[in-house]
Design a protein around this motif. Structure first.
Motif, short mmCIF file in Angstrom:
data_model
loop_
_atom_site.label_atom_id
_atom_site.label_comp_id
_atom_site.label_asym_id
_atom_site.label_seq_id
_atom_site.Cartn_x
_atom_site.Cartn_y
_atom_site.Cartn_z
N LEU A 153 -15.27 -10.32 2.52
CA LEU A 153 -15.57 -8.98 3.32
C LEU A 153 -13.73 -9.20 2.58
CD1 LEU A 153 -16.35 -10.13 6.89
CD2 LEU A 153 -17.07 -8.26 5.95
N LEU A 154 -12.86 -9.82 2.51
CA LEU A 154 -11.27 -9.62 2.06
C LEU A 154 -11.60 -9.36 0.67
CD1 LEU A 154 -9.51 -13.01 2.70
CD2 LEU A 154 -9.23 -10.81 3.75
N GLU A 155 -12.14 -9.63 0.27
CA GLU A 155 -12.14 -9.00 -1.38
C GLU A 155 -12.79 -6.72 -1.46
OE1 GLU A 155 -11.16 -9.29 -4.58
OE2 GLU A 155 -11.49 -8.57 -5.40
N GLN A 156 -13.67 -7.29 -0.01
CA GLN A 156 -14.17 -5.67 -0.18
C GLN A 156 -13.29 -4.58 0.51
OE1 GLN A 156 -17.47 -5.50 2.38
NE2 GLN A 156 -18.38 -4.26 0.73
N GLN A 157 -12.23 -5.56 1.21
CA GLN A 157 -11.07 -4.52 1.54
C GLN A 157 -9.94 -4.64 0.96
OE1 GLN A 157 -10.63 -3.21 4.52
NE2 GLN A 157 -12.82 -3.75 4.73
N ARG A 158 -9.51 -5.37 -0.18
CA ARG A 158 -8.69 -5.19 -0.82
C ARG A 158 -8.80 -4.79 -2.05
NH1 ARG A 158 -7.83 -6.92 -5.31
NH2 ARG A 158 -8.86 -7.08 -6.50
N ARG A 159 -10.28 -4.38 -2.52
CA ARG A 159 -10.52 -3.11 -3.14
C ARG A 159 -10.47 -1.76 -3.12
NH1 ARG A 159 -14.44 -5.61 -8.24
NH2 ARG A 159 -14.32 -7.85 -8.01
N ARG A 160 -10.84 -1.69 -1.71
CA ARG A 160 -11.06 -0.17 -1.15
C ARG A 160 -9.05 0.33 -0.56
NH1 ARG A 160 -13.51 -0.36 4.34
NH2 ARG A 160 -15.61 -0.71 2.62
N SER A 206 -7.64 3.30 -2.91
CA SER A 206 -6.97 4.29 -2.82
C SER A 206 -5.78 4.01 -2.76
CB SER A 206 -7.17 4.21 -0.72
OG SER A 206 -6.60 3.11 -0.88
N MET A 207 -5.28 3.65 -3.46
CA MET A 207 -3.39 3.31 -3.91
C MET A 207 -3.91 4.25 -5.67
SD MET A 207 -2.27 -0.58 -3.52
CE MET A 207 -0.65 -0.38 -4.40
N TYR A 217 0.33 -1.28 0.16
CA TYR A 217 0.33 0.39 -0.29
C TYR A 217 0.46 1.22 -0.27
CZ TYR A 217 -4.00 3.32 1.64
OH TYR A 217 -4.15 4.57 1.96
N ARG A 218 1.84 1.21 1.08
CA ARG A 218 3.06 2.23 0.82
C ARG A 218 4.03 3.53 -0.60
NH1 ARG A 218 1.79 5.92 4.41
NH2 ARG A 218 4.06 7.26 4.73
N THR A 219 3.64 1.61 -1.02
CA THR A 219 4.65 1.79 -2.20
C THR A 219 3.77 1.94 -3.29
OG1 THR A 219 5.45 -0.87 -1.76
CG2 THR A 219 6.79 1.33 -1.10
N GLY A 220 3.01 1.33 -3.19
CA GLY A 220 1.88 1.77 -4.00
C GLY A 220 2.21 -0.06 -5.49
N ASP A 221 2.24 -0.82 -4.30
CA ASP A 221 3.09 -2.14 -5.22
C ASP A 221 1.96 -2.83 -5.26
OD1 ASP A 221 3.72 -4.52 -6.12
OD2 ASP A 221 5.90 -4.21 -5.02
#
Lengths: 179, 465
Positions: free
Chosen positions: B440-447, B451-452, B390-394
């Motif tokens: 739930l995981l897919e929702q979190q991953r997409r969110r 945001s990246m 997330y921090r490095t945009g990877d």
């Protein structure tokens, strides 16, 4: 221009490998002494290499107790088998780790041990397969009752061997010619 | 393909940069035009078409020979075999001499055809002369021919073909013919490593990225097979194999950060980083399974590691430490970012746990704590992966992190509830876990992915791994 020279060098190198493959076999076929070997044909096909007959010779499986020469062998060892040219087939006389002196009417064939020997020794000579025209494999795999398949083998002065002809009842069925 | 991705991202980012005043508005289109001119789909298209054409032509020639093989005299067969190979290379030479326009795609394609025909010639000459040899040796001879062409007339497509042939040769030599049962080689298969290493200098010299990826994939497969072979040979428990695998993968992961800063080796950094991350997480996941620690169906605690595996684990741990020091020396990572500190804590904790496990694996009472500790550290590694991604945009790290989290969760459920719950409740629970957890995981991953906005490249002198 430099790239062209490099390309020529590459072609020369690849061609050299192929010429060596041809040359080594032609040398054996042209200069080798001949002997007839008794065979038992088995397992005929390979998807990758077309139709071929896999040949098993009586000299491929030797009882250590009945054969003279050296006896301490292991899997992977190179061995030399001295054969006497019999009236019908070549007969194994002795088994050696080094190339033995050749006597009158004898030939020496080079092979490699394929299994750790116990009472018998299993040897591969590099003449265990013979490619034939597609669809003709069955005639050699299952000869008519009473027929006998033998192989005329050329063996050069280094012990390397090459198939010169496949014989059915002593008559050549497939013959190898120089070129 | 990568250039197109870069252009797409640039199109998205440039308006923001113009808005922030980093890029002058009049330069917006100039930059995009320049990049678009340099990155066009035409770079690989002619090569791809030429290679496909060459492959079809090669198959046609071989089929023609095969159909008429029995009727052709031996000398004519040899003339056809040599002639077709020489013709392919002559075509490549003709294009090279004239520097002709079509040579961009055709020269390497004709070189490839020459190499394909060289291999066909090996097999067909072996057939003509009834040459009985160890079959993989023919493929090795073919691989070495491709290697020679790669050195003498550099071409990425020939290098790729050579690497693929090398892998085929190793596959045939290690596992034998396809119909026979799979059996690993008894020891490490060094010949393949040597052949692989011989392909590396031209790859570096000519910056061939596709060949670099393939070489790294082959290296990863070789490492995995070697490790398993060594484990089988010494009859070692899985836990010791996994520990060495994890340490070695971590060492390679750190090495990739170093390579990123080394000019000519940079093209190996990305594939090594990704594959090492995958192998690290797979090994780590293996260490979270209860059976590995003798706490599941397998109720016996693992045997103490044989001396060579103790030495191997210690050497692998030293290798990780050395790579860590080298990476710090080269990249001087900033300590301000929390994930850098976390990575150090995770690394030290993992190594310490493995050392404890190495010497305490025979003590049954300790296996529960070791099993739990591996699970906690695995969870920490997953969170670290997602956070750094997330921090490095990877995106690769974020997606990988979520995937390994899901795998770990399912495995944990199977590990701990199989024996405790009635079978019907167990399967119902598993279904709910997969449906609900997956959603739930897919929702979190997409969110997280949405945001990246853009990758935050590490500052000069700051590493991200």
């Amino acid at each position: 221009m430099m790239r062209l020279f490099r390309l020529l060098a590459a072609v020369a190198l690849l061609s050299l490998v192929l010429v060596a493959m041809v040359g080594l076999k032609q040398f054996t076929l042209a200069t080798g002494a001949t002997v007839v070997l008794e065979t038992v044909p088995i397992d005929p096909r390979s998807l990758f290499r077309g139709d071929f007959v896999r040949l098993n010779y009586t000299i491929s499986d030797l009882p250590l107790a009945d054969i003279a020469g050296d006896s301490d062998f292991a899997k992977g060892d190179t061995v030399f088998v001295r054969l006497r040219r019999g009236p019908l087939y070549g007969q194994p006389i002795s088994l050696h780790k080094e190339y033995p002196p050749v006597l009158e009417d004898h030939v020496v064939i080079k092979g490699r041990i394929t299994r750790n020997p116990r009472s018998r020794v299993r040897i591969r000579y590099g003449i265990e397969s013979f490619f034939i025209p597609e669809g003709e494999g069955l005639a050699l795999e299952r000869p008519p009752p009473g027929s006998k398949v033998t192989v005329l083998v050329a063996i050069d002065r280094y012990g390397k061997s090459a198939i010169k002809a496949v014989l059915v009842d002593g008559e050549p069925r497939y013959s190898e010619t120089l070129f | 393909m990568w250039e197109k991705v870069f252009l797409k991202r640039l199109r998205r980012e440039l308006p923001l940069w113009v808005e922030k005043g980093w890029v002058a508005p009049e330069n917006h289109n100039l930059i995009l035009d320049d990049i678009a001119a340099r990155t066009s789909g035409t770079r690989y298209t002619p090569v791809a078409f030429a290679v496909l054409g060459v492959l079809l032509f090669g198959v046609g020639i071989i089929s023609f020979f095969a159909a008429n093989w029995a009727l052709i005299p031996k000398l004519v067969k040899l003339a056809l075999l040599f002639g077709s190979m020489w013709a392919a290379f002559a075509g490549a030479g003709w294009l090279l001499v004239g520097q002709r326009q079509i040579n961009r795609g055709m020269t390497p394609a004709l070189q490839l055809l020459g190499v394909i025909l060289y291999g066909a010639n090996i097999m067909l000459i072996a057939q003509i002369y009834h040459i009985q040899s160890h079959f993989p040796n023919g493929v090795l001879l073919w691989t070495l021919g491709a290697l020679a062409v790669t050195y003498l007339v550099p071409s990425q497509i020939v290098a790729v073909a050579g690497l693929a042939l090398g892998a085929l040769w190793a596959r045939l030599d290690i596992f034998g013919d396809l119909p026979t049962p799979i059996a690993f080689a008894e020891t490490v298969y060094w010949p393949f490593f040597i052949v692989l290493a011989l392909f590396v200098p031209p790859i570096i010299r000519h910056s061939w990225r596709i060949a670099a990826w393939l070489a790294v994939l082959a290296f990863a497969a070789w490492c995995a097979i070697s490790l398993v072979s060594l484990g089988i040979e010494s009859d070692t428990d899985a836990v010791h194999i996994l520990q060495v695998g994890l340490l070695f993968s971590l060492a390679v992961f750190l090495l990739s950060a170093v390579l990123e800063r080394l000019d000519r080796w940079e093209l190996f950094a990305d594939p090594l980083n990704r594959l090492a991350a995958i192998f690290s997480m797979l090994s780590f996941f293996g260490l979270t399974i209860s059976d590995v620690h003798g706490r599941g169906f397998v109720v016996n605690a693992p045997n103490a590691a044989p001396l060579e595996w103790v030495i191997g684990t210690l050497l692998a741990a030293l290798l990780v430490a050395a790579m860590f020091a080298w990476r710090n020396y080269i990249t001087r990572p900033s300590a301000r970012e929390p994930y850098i500190i976390w990575s150090r804590v995770l690394l030290v904790a993992t190594i310490l746990l493995m050392l404890v496990n190495l010497f305490a694996s025979a003590i049954i009472s300790a296996t529960l704590w070791i099993y739990l500790a591996f699970n906690i550290l695995y969870l920490g590694a997953v969170v670290w992966l997602i956070y750094t991604g997330y921090r490095t945009g990877d995106r690769f790290r974020v997606n990988g992190g979520f995937l390994f989290f899901a795998i770990g969760l399912v495995s944990l459920y199977f590990d701990n509830f199989w024996a405790l719950l009635d079978r019907s409740f167990f399967f119902m629970g598993a279904g709910v876990l997969l449906i609900g957890g997956g959603f739930l995981l897919e929702q979190q991953r997409r969110r997280l992915m949405s945001s990246m906005v853009a990758p935050t490249d590490p500052q000069p002198g700051e590493g991200s791994t």
